[in-house]
Design a protein around this motif. Structure first.
Motif, PDB file in Angstrom:
ATOM      1  N   MET A   1       5.655 -12.428   7.046  1.00 28.93           N
ATOM      2  CA  MET A   1       5.163 -11.081   6.836  1.00 28.93           C
ATOM      3  C   MET A   1       3.647 -11.159   6.646  1.00 28.93           C
ATOM      4  O   MET A   1       3.155 -11.935   5.843  1.00 28.93           O
ATOM      5  CB  MET A   1       5.836 -10.496   5.578  1.00 28.93           C
ATOM      6  CG  MET A   1       5.417  -9.080   5.286  1.00 28.93           C
ATOM      7  SD  MET A   1       6.233  -8.330   3.846  1.00 28.93           S
ATOM      8  CE  MET A   1       7.881  -8.071   4.432  1.00 28.93           C
ATOM      9  N   THR A   2       2.938 -10.339   7.379  1.00 33.10           N
ATOM     10  CA  THR A   2       1.479 -10.329   7.267  1.00 33.10           C
ATOM     11  C   THR A   2       1.055  -9.552   6.025  1.00 33.10           C
ATOM     12  O   THR A   2       1.845  -8.825   5.424  1.00 33.10           O
ATOM     13  CB  THR A   2       0.838  -9.657   8.501  1.00 33.10           C
ATOM     14  OG1 THR A   2       1.164  -8.270   8.475  1.00 33.10           O
ATOM     15  CG2 THR A   2       1.307 -10.297   9.794  1.00 33.10           C
ATOM     16  N   THR A   3      -0.209  -9.693   5.662  1.00 31.87           N
ATOM     17  CA  THR A   3      -0.755  -8.966   4.519  1.00 31.87           C
ATOM     18  C   THR A   3      -0.629  -7.469   4.731  1.00 31.87           C
ATOM     19  O   THR A   3      -0.281  -6.719   3.820  1.00 31.87           O
ATOM     20  CB  THR A   3      -2.229  -9.359   4.293  1.00 31.87           C
ATOM     21  OG1 THR A   3      -2.294 -10.775   4.127  1.00 31.87           O
ATOM     22  CG2 THR A   3      -2.809  -8.669   3.092  1.00 31.87           C
ATOM     23  N   SER A   4      -0.864  -7.009   5.953  1.00 31.91           N
ATOM     24  CA  SER A   4      -0.755  -5.591   6.278  1.00 31.91           C
ATOM     25  C   SER A   4       0.690  -5.110   6.148  1.00 31.91           C
ATOM     26  O   SER A   4       0.944  -4.025   5.618  1.00 31.91           O
ATOM     27  CB  SER A   4      -1.271  -5.356   7.693  1.00 31.91           C
ATOM     28  OG  SER A   4      -1.049  -4.028   8.078  1.00 31.91           O
ATOM     29  N   ASP A   5       1.643  -5.919   6.642  1.00 30.45           N
ATOM     30  CA  ASP A   5       3.053  -5.558   6.534  1.00 30.45           C
ATOM     31  C   ASP A   5       3.481  -5.482   5.073  1.00 30.45           C
ATOM     32  O   ASP A   5       4.228  -4.582   4.677  1.00 30.45           O
ATOM     33  CB  ASP A   5       3.937  -6.581   7.256  1.00 30.45           C
ATOM     34  CG  ASP A   5       3.782  -6.533   8.767  1.00 30.45           C
ATOM     35  OD1 ASP A   5       3.325  -5.495   9.287  1.00 30.45           O
ATOM     36  OD2 ASP A   5       4.114  -7.545   9.411  1.00 30.45           O
ATOM     37  N   TYR A   6       3.002  -6.436   4.273  1.00 27.78           N
ATOM     38  CA  TYR A   6       3.356  -6.462   2.848  1.00 27.78           C
ATOM     39  C   TYR A   6       2.789  -5.232   2.135  1.00 27.78           C
ATOM     40  O   TYR A   6       3.477  -4.598   1.329  1.00 27.78           O
ATOM     41  CB  TYR A   6       2.855  -7.751   2.191  1.00 27.78           C
ATOM     42  CG  TYR A   6       3.277  -7.884   0.745  1.00 27.78           C
ATOM     43  CD1 TYR A   6       4.612  -8.127   0.425  1.00 27.78           C
ATOM     44  CD2 TYR A   6       2.366  -7.737  -0.288  1.00 27.78           C
ATOM     45  CE1 TYR A   6       5.024  -8.231  -0.888  1.00 27.78           C
ATOM     46  CE2 TYR A   6       2.764  -7.841  -1.607  1.00 27.78           C
ATOM     47  CZ  TYR A   6       4.095  -8.086  -1.905  1.00 27.78           C
ATOM     48  OH  TYR A   6       4.495  -8.184  -3.209  1.00 27.78           O
ATOM     49  N   ALA A   7       1.547  -4.861   2.442  1.00 29.63           N
ATOM     50  CA  ALA A   7       0.930  -3.679   1.839  1.00 29.63           C
ATOM     51  C   ALA A   7       1.707  -2.416   2.207  1.00 29.63           C
ATOM     52  O   ALA A   7       1.921  -1.537   1.364  1.00 29.63           O
ATOM     53  CB  ALA A   7      -0.526  -3.551   2.270  1.00 29.63           C
ATOM     54  N   THR A   8       2.164  -2.323   3.443  1.00 29.87           N
ATOM     55  CA  THR A   8       2.957  -1.180   3.881  1.00 29.87           C
ATOM     56  C   THR A   8       4.293  -1.155   3.143  1.00 29.87           C
ATOM     57  O   THR A   8       4.757  -0.097   2.707  1.00 29.87           O
ATOM     58  CB  THR A   8       3.180  -1.231   5.401  1.00 29.87           C
ATOM     59  OG1 THR A   8       1.907  -1.223   6.046  1.00 29.87           O
ATOM     60  CG2 THR A   8       4.030  -0.076   5.893  1.00 29.87           C
ATOM     61  N   TYR A   9       4.911  -2.323   3.004  1.00 30.01           N
ATOM     62  CA  TYR A   9       6.170  -2.437   2.272  1.00 30.01           C
ATOM     63  C   TYR A   9       5.996  -1.955   0.824  1.00 30.01           C
ATOM     64  O   TYR A   9       6.771  -1.137   0.336  1.00 30.01           O
ATOM     65  CB  TYR A   9       6.663  -3.892   2.312  1.00 30.01           C
ATOM     66  CG  TYR A   9       7.753  -4.194   1.331  1.00 30.01           C
ATOM     67  CD1 TYR A   9       9.050  -3.743   1.545  1.00 30.01           C
ATOM     68  CD2 TYR A   9       7.481  -4.939   0.182  1.00 30.01           C
ATOM     69  CE1 TYR A   9      10.058  -4.021   0.635  1.00 30.01           C
ATOM     70  CE2 TYR A   9       8.483  -5.215  -0.729  1.00 30.01           C
ATOM     71  CZ  TYR A   9       9.768  -4.754  -0.510  1.00 30.01           C
ATOM     72  OH  TYR A   9      10.757  -5.021  -1.408  1.00 30.01           O
ATOM     73  N   ILE A  10       4.972  -2.452   0.141  1.00 29.01           N
ATOM     74  CA  ILE A  10       4.713  -2.077  -1.259  1.00 29.01           C
ATOM     75  C   ILE A  10       4.455  -0.577  -1.370  1.00 29.01           C
ATOM     76  O   ILE A  10       4.964   0.090  -2.269  1.00 29.01           O
ATOM     77  CB  ILE A  10       3.531  -2.889  -1.844  1.00 29.01           C
ATOM     78  CG1 ILE A  10       3.896  -4.378  -1.952  1.00 29.01           C
ATOM     79  CG2 ILE A  10       3.087  -2.342  -3.189  1.00 29.01           C
ATOM     80  CD1 ILE A  10       5.053  -4.681  -2.887  1.00 29.01           C
ATOM     81  N   ALA A  11       3.674  -0.022  -0.449  1.00 28.66           N
ATOM     82  CA  ALA A  11       3.352   1.405  -0.482  1.00 28.66           C
ATOM     83  C   ALA A  11       4.597   2.274  -0.329  1.00 28.66           C
ATOM     84  O   ALA A  11       4.630   3.404  -0.816  1.00 28.66           O
ATOM     85  CB  ALA A  11       2.336   1.750   0.596  1.00 28.66           C
ATOM     86  N   GLY A  12       5.621   1.744   0.317  1.00 33.72           N
ATOM     87  CA  GLY A  12       6.839   2.505   0.538  1.00 33.72           C
ATOM     88  C   GLY A  12       7.870   2.383  -0.570  1.00 33.72           C
ATOM     89  O   GLY A  12       8.911   3.048  -0.514  1.00 33.72           O
ATOM     90  N   LEU A  13       7.613   1.551  -1.575  1.00 33.13           N
ATOM     91  CA  LEU A  13       8.576   1.387  -2.664  1.00 33.13           C
ATOM     92  C   LEU A  13       8.583   2.605  -3.582  1.00 33.13           C
ATOM     93  O   LEU A  13       7.585   3.306  -3.716  1.00 33.13           O
ATOM     94  CB  LEU A  13       8.228   0.134  -3.486  1.00 33.13           C
ATOM     95  CG  LEU A  13       8.453  -1.203  -2.789  1.00 33.13           C
ATOM     96  CD1 LEU A  13       7.966  -2.351  -3.669  1.00 33.13           C
ATOM     97  CD2 LEU A  13       9.921  -1.391  -2.442  1.00 33.13           C
ATOM     98  N   PRO A  14       9.709   2.860  -4.241  1.00 35.14           N
ATOM     99  CA  PRO A  14       9.766   3.972  -5.196  1.00 35.14           C
ATOM    100  C   PRO A  14       8.756   3.775  -6.332  1.00 35.14           C
ATOM    101  O   PRO A  14       8.393   2.654  -6.675  1.00 35.14           O
ATOM    102  CB  PRO A  14      11.201   3.905  -5.750  1.00 35.14           C
ATOM    103  CG  PRO A  14      11.963   3.098  -4.769  1.00 35.14           C
ATOM    104  CD  PRO A  14      10.976   2.154  -4.140  1.00 35.14           C
ATOM    105  N   ARG A  15       8.322   4.881  -6.920  1.00 37.98           N
ATOM    106  CA  ARG A  15       7.373   4.850  -8.028  1.00 37.98           C
ATOM    107  C   ARG A  15       8.031   5.374  -9.294  1.00 37.98           C
ATOM    108  O   ARG A  15       8.843   6.296  -9.247  1.00 37.98           O
ATOM    109  CB  ARG A  15       6.147   5.732  -7.726  1.00 37.98           C
ATOM    110  CG  ARG A  15       5.383   5.294  -6.510  1.00 37.98           C
ATOM    111  CD  ARG A  15       4.557   4.054  -6.848  1.00 37.98           C
ATOM    112  NE  ARG A  15       3.787   3.637  -5.691  1.00 37.98           N
ATOM    113  CZ  ARG A  15       3.890   2.443  -5.138  1.00 37.98           C
ATOM    114  NH1 ARG A  15       4.725   1.562  -5.600  1.00 37.98           N
ATOM    115  NH2 ARG A  15       3.155   2.118  -4.102  1.00 37.98           N
ATOM    116  N   VAL A  16       7.662   4.793 -10.416  1.00 36.05           N
ATOM    117  CA  VAL A  16       8.035   5.305 -11.731  1.00 36.05           C
ATOM    118  C   VAL A  16       6.777   5.310 -12.602  1.00 36.05           C
ATOM    119  O   VAL A  16       5.854   4.524 -12.381  1.00 36.05           O
ATOM    120  CB  VAL A  16       9.140   4.470 -12.424  1.00 36.05           C
ATOM    121  CG1 VAL A  16      10.424   4.476 -11.628  1.00 36.05           C
ATOM    122  CG2 VAL A  16       8.683   3.062 -12.709  1.00 36.05           C
ATOM    123  N   LEU A  17       6.760   6.197 -13.570  1.00 32.01           N
ATOM    124  CA  LEU A  17       5.698   6.227 -14.564  1.00 32.01           C
ATOM    125  C   LEU A  17       6.164   5.415 -15.760  1.00 32.01           C
ATOM    126  O   LEU A  17       7.369   5.311 -16.026  1.00 32.01           O
ATOM    127  CB  LEU A  17       5.413   7.666 -14.988  1.00 32.01           C
ATOM    128  CG  LEU A  17       5.011   8.622 -13.872  1.00 32.01           C
ATOM    129  CD1 LEU A  17       4.904  10.049 -14.410  1.00 32.01           C
ATOM    130  CD2 LEU A  17       3.699   8.188 -13.246  1.00 32.01           C
TER     131      LEU A  17
END
Length: 163
Positions: A1-17
């Protein structure tokens, strides 16, 4: 997985406060509540954990307590962790720490953060439901029970113990 792919993956994860608060009491067992100016109702000293800056929930509880009431208090043990779903915001994971029992002199030294708070008061267990509603009120009562019973940390969902 490239750095760009990993960043896209992380950006798509659910968020919690993540929030953290201190359960502070006086020698009579009354709970310190603060009155925010940005919303209705009362709260505990505490707030949002600045996780993007590497802050932990424990550090957040201590920082928020210092900012809000002007006292740099060592945060005690973790009393409860509460998963609070949201409809107009992401879910919140709320950490509740033992803020300890303060002396009369410590209460006299409280200096409110005027940008966010209107006042503070000490409230007995019996009166808490008049000031704290919903999951926060249930969370505070659960924390007081943990302290009274010498029990371990509670896992809560919307203020209710998970069985």
């Amino acid at each position: 997985m490239t750095t760009s792919d990993y960043a896209t993956y992380i950006a798509g994860l659910p968020r919690v406060l993540v929030g953290a608060a201190s359960l502070i009491r006086d020698t009579e067992g009354r709970v310190l509540l603060v009155e925010p100016n940005y919303r209705e109702g009362w709260a505990l000293p505490g707030g949002t954990v600045e996780s993007d800056d590497g802050e932990t929930p424990r550090q957040g509880a201590r920082r928020e307590t210092l900012e809000e009431i002007g006292l740099d208090l060592e945060v005690g043990r973790l009393l409860a962790v509460d998963w609070v779903p949201g409809t107009t915001r992401p879910p919140i994971v709320a950490y509740l720490y033992d803020g300890g029992v303060l002396s009369e002199d410590q209460f006299k030294a409280i200096r409110l953060q005027e940008e966010e708070l209107l006042s503070w008061r000490l409230v007995s267990r019996e009166e808490l439901s008049e000031y704290l509603s919903g999951s926060l009120g249930l969370r505070v009562l659960a924390g007081l029970n943990v302290l009274a019973e010498g029990a371990g940390t509670l896992e809560l969902e919307n203020g209710h113990p998970v069985t």
